[in-house]
Enzyme design. Structure first.
Site, short mmCIF file in Angstrom:
data_model
loop_
_atom_site.label_atom_id
_atom_site.label_comp_id
_atom_site.label_asym_id
_atom_site.label_seq_id
_atom_site.Cartn_x
_atom_site.Cartn_y
_atom_site.Cartn_z
N GLU A 1 0.89 -1.14 0.02
CA GLU A 1 0.07 -0.06 0.03
C GLU A 1 1.07 1.24 0.02
O GLU A 1 1.80 1.32 0.89
CB GLU A 1 -0.89 0.01 1.25
CG GLU A 1 -1.83 1.29 1.58
CD GLU A 1 -2.70 1.78 0.49
OE1 GLU A 1 -3.37 1.03 -0.30
OE2 GLU A 1 -2.57 2.82 0.19
N HIS B 1 -25.44 -1.68 -2.15
CA HIS B 1 -26.72 -1.71 -3.27
C HIS B 1 -27.16 -3.05 -3.44
O HIS B 1 -26.62 -3.95 -3.52
CB HIS B 1 -25.98 -1.13 -4.63
CG HIS B 1 -25.41 0.40 -4.55
ND1 HIS B 1 -26.26 1.26 -4.69
CD2 HIS B 1 -24.21 0.79 -4.32
CE1 HIS B 1 -25.36 2.51 -4.38
NE2 HIS B 1 -24.32 2.17 -4.15
N VAL C 1 4.45 1.38 -5.36
CA VAL C 1 5.23 0.59 -6.56
C VAL C 1 5.40 1.27 -7.73
O VAL C 1 4.65 2.28 -8.20
CB VAL C 1 4.07 -0.69 -6.94
CG1 VAL C 1 4.69 -1.27 -8.12
CG2 VAL C 1 3.88 -1.42 -5.86
N LYS D 1 -25.46 7.28 -10.30
CA LYS D 1 -26.68 7.15 -9.37
C LYS D 1 -27.22 8.78 -8.76
O LYS D 1 -28.25 8.57 -8.10
CB LYS D 1 -26.39 6.43 -8.36
CG LYS D 1 -26.03 4.83 -8.75
CD LYS D 1 -25.94 3.60 -7.65
CE LYS D 1 -25.66 2.46 -8.00
NZ LYS D 1 -24.30 2.10 -8.52
N GLU E 1 -15.47 0.71 -9.36
CA GLU E 1 -16.43 1.76 -9.18
C GLU E 1 -17.50 1.38 -8.36
O GLU E 1 -17.75 0.33 -8.26
CB GLU E 1 -16.48 2.88 -10.31
CG GLU E 1 -17.27 2.13 -11.50
CD GLU E 1 -17.54 2.91 -12.57
OE1 GLU E 1 -17.54 4.29 -12.43
OE2 GLU E 1 -18.01 2.45 -13.74
N CYS F 1 -17.45 18.24 16.87
CA CYS F 1 -16.21 19.35 16.96
C CYS F 1 -14.95 18.85 16.38
O CYS F 1 -14.11 19.57 16.29
CB CYS F 1 -15.85 19.48 18.37
SG CYS F 1 -14.42 18.40 19.11
#
Lengths: 498, 496
Positions: free
Chosen positions: A41, A59, A182, A270, A357, A459
């Site tokens: 990562e 969904h 990477v 959407k 996505e 806050c």
């Protein structure tokens, strides 16, 4: 999530690139096998991209065209999500959704979606009259003409799902590399070496690159999945970065709506939804704008205004003055128009989980299952499951949700449960410490925030941040000046008085 | 400590409002008075407010925040008030039981989760700062964005600087105070932006914190966008015309690594609402009657939880009344008492606006000499008298408009060499044993000069004090150093 000590080269059977919800759940599945798995990562923590900034919706599956990968993985994901969440100790709430039509045209679209949903095996869909909608959600605009009721729509905490999968993977022996970007992937072929990949990573705090060798690569790199795929030799698709902006409203509006409220989808997606989150806030968004820089998660004046305007179209009395935060997430829109999942047709040993996505969060468990199957089958002889591995995650203690006697018991065991650090969300010092000390525990302020909700309240960390800063420094044995919000370069404080 | 099952009065919050109301309730005849505070210290936000400007009304003396807190705490202790620290109030019951008490559920180190009963409750939870998200500024949410109060805690308690080049949004008092604080600690404040056409904070703070250090205050302006990926790199600011239209030519980018927000305070009323107390939509504090009693009988409210005040002295003054009323309620004599006029619902903005007209005229004259006269605002106390200095050739200048001798002295000093009291921080070093090894524990202490020093020496003096390493425990009031930078001023400890 600083890497302990100096980062080292490594040899693996599977290298997953990308620590979003998809990469994390793939790691979780593969960690049950007799495989050496690592996850690489580029950020300092998991869920720093789209997985940490999305609508948090499971969904039901009426939206994707039947037969597409989106439709298949959406349906399956929607079916298994609740079970996975239970197993992983992640909050999940089936609150149902309503899609609103404001015109006859939109009503026709809703009827098409109803048909499409039935083809996609979505249960319980129902067209509601205007009165039917207003009966379920009286706050909805009286200008609607009809609605589509989706009882199987749910909400989940997307980053907790990511943390949970990764945590089990780590306990089962998966190696995690954080802040490893990477920069190159080279295919290695026999007879020079064992067939596989040579992955080069750059670290923000060192000039020496790190080499990671792996027999297979799983590309779960989100908005960068086209770049990673091309590095490995498969340039068959590109990714467009689409930014969606959101506004978060205060918990004081809890109960204003129960369902997720969509507008009728159009070509752009959407549309803007308004939803209660599993934690009791109300989320409004997203809009959709193509951006050049996939790393640019800045919000814009026009974007936020648009989101609020569209939210008010659905719910005219939504109290937007209760906004406590705005954010933007970048979605990875693939040039193919569909998810890219499975073995690459160009490069042997490369597996794709690319272009995920919307409905990617919903699909993530189903995609993880599919890659588990394909990767395990790739190796000969076939890879077996370990004799012993962890399947179930004990969720972190959420003190605020416990009953009085349970809270009392905890305080007796650990006094730190009586010290409330985050006043808005009622998060105790003991929970902060647990978030830091758990496997793959938090090493950044954002890491603590996403794991515990400290600083997510009204806050926004004004009270707790100056108190969490010294705790994190002490726990990690680093000076306060080295504590970051989200990895190197985002140091919380700058300049030392001493 | 022995915790009773029933108290006459339970005060929620150990800040200035809680302390004063508890003292007053105790002195008005309530037997058992308990202050419940969730932090490990009393005084609320005061210990981090190391600047002066407190106590002129309440103690007839100019004090720093920590000194004001110590005095309020001492008063409460002397009166016999009980305290429960490190304890959060989880809920206050919305109903009264047959024995005329109300249940208060607390959670704390000492108590665990426990229910205590009270004949009357005083809400004194104070307020919190508005965050970035509530004002909807677009851009990145990178490192380097702080509310002014959290930056104040970092600088004055944790001993670290939030950043080195700062733009402050909002000219509320905390923002102004922090502009000076950061300057004294060697940082650079590029600008203070204020959305209104007049400063949000007190005039004395505008003068002492901005004008003294030549920090620009841009009125009718705001931050349009925050730039920076990992850390703040710059902000775009713009100004508005009187109709609220952005002036395109005013839009510019300002380099900075830190943004401080001082955009307002909101009363903290989650507990009140959960107890069934209704809030005033304007002040966002509880609706109270002339006895400062909320719509829930026996629950009173005072201080910033009721409405946001400029001065702690006003908070204490109001809290004393709330304590008296709560005590009278316990004794069943409340209706015999004379109530007070509350100005609830009256717009604070409006008050300020009216004042500001005259201030706007003045602003241009500040520090500008004309041949005949010069007008300045006295900053000795929060009253802010407007002083006129008239020059007549051949005679001594005449000062008019002051209402006390200190005002006259102030005007005279301003003419020759302006002087200010310096408040800043130093360090103590203690050697402690931890797990068998000796470690040096550094703690930040707050200090002040015992008399004003020349303004031009302030930054130099703060830099010298910053390097003080005091190798021992110190006590409030102790002299740390004599004759600071040859000014004859002594440096005294205000917070241990």
């Amino acid at each position: 999530m600083q890497n302990m000590g100096k980062s080292q080269s490594g040899y693996f059977d599977v290298a997953i690139i990308g620590g979003g919800v998809v990469g994390s759940l793939i790691a979780f599945r593969l960690s049950e096998y007799r495989l050496r798995v690592c996850l690489i990562e580029k950020e300092a923590d998991l869920a720093c991209g789209a997985s940490g900034a999305n609508s948090s919706i499971v969904h039901a599956g009426y939206d994707p065209l039947p037969g597409t990968k989106k439709a298949i993985f959406n349906s399956r994901g929607s079916q298994i999500m609740q079970k996975w969440c239970k197993n992983l100790g992640v909050p999940y709430r089936r609150n149902g959704a309503i899609l609103l039509a404001f015109s006859l045209d939109e009503e026709l679209t809703l009827r098409k979606l109803l048909q499409q949903g039935r083809e996609n095996q979505v249960a319980g869909l129902e067209i509601l009259s205007k009165e039917g909608v207003l009966k379920k959600e009286p706050a909805i605009s009286p200008s609607i003409t009809a609605g589509l009721y989706v009882p199987n729509s749910a909400t989940v905490c997307p980053y907790e799902l990511t943390f949970a999968g990764a945590e089990i993977a780590a306990l089962n022996g998966t190696t995690f590399y954080f802040e490893h970007r990477v920069t190159a992937i080279r295919k290695r072929e026999p007879p020079d070496s064992e067939s596989g990949f040579h992955i080069t990573c750059n670290l923000p705090y060192s000039n020496d690159p790190i080499d990671i060798y792996s027999r297979t690569v799983v590309n779960a790199a989100g908005v960068y999945s086209d770049v990673i795929s091309a590095m490995a030799g498969d340039a068959s698709f590109t990714i467009l970065a689409r930014r969606g902006e959101y506004v978060v409203l205060d918990k004081s509006l809890k109960g204003f709506i129960g369902h997720t409220i969509f507008q009728t989808p159009n070509k752009k997606g959407k549309g803007v939804l308004v939803t209660p989150t599993v934690d009791g806030n109300i989320l409004v968004g997203p809009n959709s704008n193509i951006v050049d820089d996939p790393g640019n998660t800045a919000t814009s004046r026009n974007g936020l205004d648009e989101v609020i305007r569209m939210g008010l179209k659905s719910l005219p009395n939504l109290d937007v003055s209760q906004a406590i935060r705005n954010f933007a997430g970048i979605r990875a829109t693939p040039s193919t128009g569909d998810f890219i999942v499975g073995a690459s047709e160009k490069v042997k040993g490369l597996f794709q989980a690319a272009g995920i996505e919307s409905p990617g969060l919903t699909a993530a468990p189903a995609i993880a299952e599919e890659l588990e199957r394909q990767v395990a089958m790739y190796f000969t002889p076939a890879i077996e499951r370990k004799s012993d591995y962890i399947k179930h995650r004990e969720p972190p203690i959420r003190f605020r949700d416990l009953s009085g006697p349970e809270q009392e018991d905890l305080i007796k065991k650990d006094k730190k449960y009586s010290s409330i650090l985050c006043r808005c969300e009622n998060i105790t010092e003991a929970e902060i410490l647990e978030a830091i000390r758990r496997p793959l525990g938090a090493s950044t302020i954002n890491g603590i925030k996403m794991r515990t909700r400290a600083g997510m309240g009204r806050c926004q960390g004004g009270f707790c941040m100056p108190r969490i800063l010294p705790i994190l420094a002490r726990e990690r044995s680093i000076p306060m000046e080295s504590v970051t919000i989200s990895g190197m370069g985002s140091e919380m404080i700058k300049g030392n008085k001493r | 400590m022995n915790i009773e099952n029933v108290y006459d009065v339970i005060v929620v919050g150990g800040g200035p409002a809680g302390l004063s109301s508890a003292t007053s309730a105790k002195c008005s005849g309530s037997e058992q008075v308990l202050v419940i505070e969730r932090e490990s210290w009393l005084g609320g936000i005061l210990p981090q407010c190391i600047h002066t400007g407190f106590g002129l009304m309440e103690f007839k003396e100019e004090l720093t925040g920590p000194e004001y807190a110590s005095r309020s705490i001492r008063k409460a202790r002397d009166a016999g008030v009980s305290f429960l620290l490190n304890t959060a109030v989880l809920s206050i019951s919305g109903s009264i039981d047959s024995d005329k008490t109300r249940e208060v559920t607390v959670s704390g180190e000492l108590t665990g989760i426990r229910k205590i009963r009270a004949r009357a409750v005083i809400l004194a939870m104070g307020c919190r700062e508005k965050p970035l998200g509530s004002i909807g500024i677009p851009g990145n949410r990178c490192a380097g964005i702080f509310t002014a109060g959290s930056a104040q805690r970092l600088v004055n308690i944790e001993g670290v600087m939030p950043g080195t080049e700062v733009v402050i949004l909002g000219s509320g008092d905390i923002g102004l105070i922090m502009a000076r604080r950061i300057t004294l600690e060697g940082g650079k404040v590029r600008m203070v932006c204020e959305r209104m056409d007049h400063p949000g904070g007190l005039e004395r703070n505008v003068i002492q914190c901005l004008e003294d250090y030549h920090i620009p205050l841009l009125l009718s302006s705001t931050i349009l966008e925050i730039h920076g990926q990992k850390r703040v790199e710059a902000v775009t600011v713009g100004q508005f015309d009187p109709t609220g239209t952005l002036l395109p030519d005013s839009v510019r980018r300002i380099q900075c690594d830190t943004v401080l927000l001082s955009v307002g305070l909101i009363p903290e009323n989650e507990l009140s609402v959960a107890a069934g107390v209704r809030l005033d939509p304007h002040t966002r504090g509880p609706i109270v009657d002339s006895y400062m009693q909320t719509e829930q009988s026996g629950i009173f409210a005072c201080g910033n939880v009721l409405k946001v005040y400029d001065l702690v002295d006003e908070v204490s003054g109001e809290a004393i009344l709330a304590g008296k009323f709560a005590s009278a309620y316990v004794h069943g004599t409340l209706s015999a008492m004379e109530g007070i006029q509350t100005d609830q619902g009256q717009s604070k903005e409006k008050e300020k606006k009216q004042e500001s007209n005259s201030e706007d005229l003045l602003r241009g004259n500040q520090f500008q000499n004309s041949d005949q006269e010069r007008r300045i605002t006295c900053t000795v106390c929060p009253i802010g008298c407007v002083l006129t200095i008239r020059f007549h050739s051949g005679t001594k200048p005449v000062v008019e408009g002051y209402s006390c001798k200190r005002g006259l002295k102030y005007a005279q000093d301003e003419m020759i060499s302006p002087v200010r009291t310096l408040t800043t921080c130093a360090w103590t070093e203690e050697i402690i044993e931890e797990e068998g090894t000796k470690k040096v524990r550094r703690r930040e202490i707050a200090v002040r000069t015992d008399r004003p020093i020349p303004l031009r020496k302030m930054i130099q003096a703060a830099a010298i004090i910053r390097k003080y390493q005091v190798p021992k425990k110190v006590q409030q009031g102790e002299v740390l150093k004599r004759n600071l930078v040859k000014t004859q001023a002594n440096v005294i400890v205000t917070r241990e």
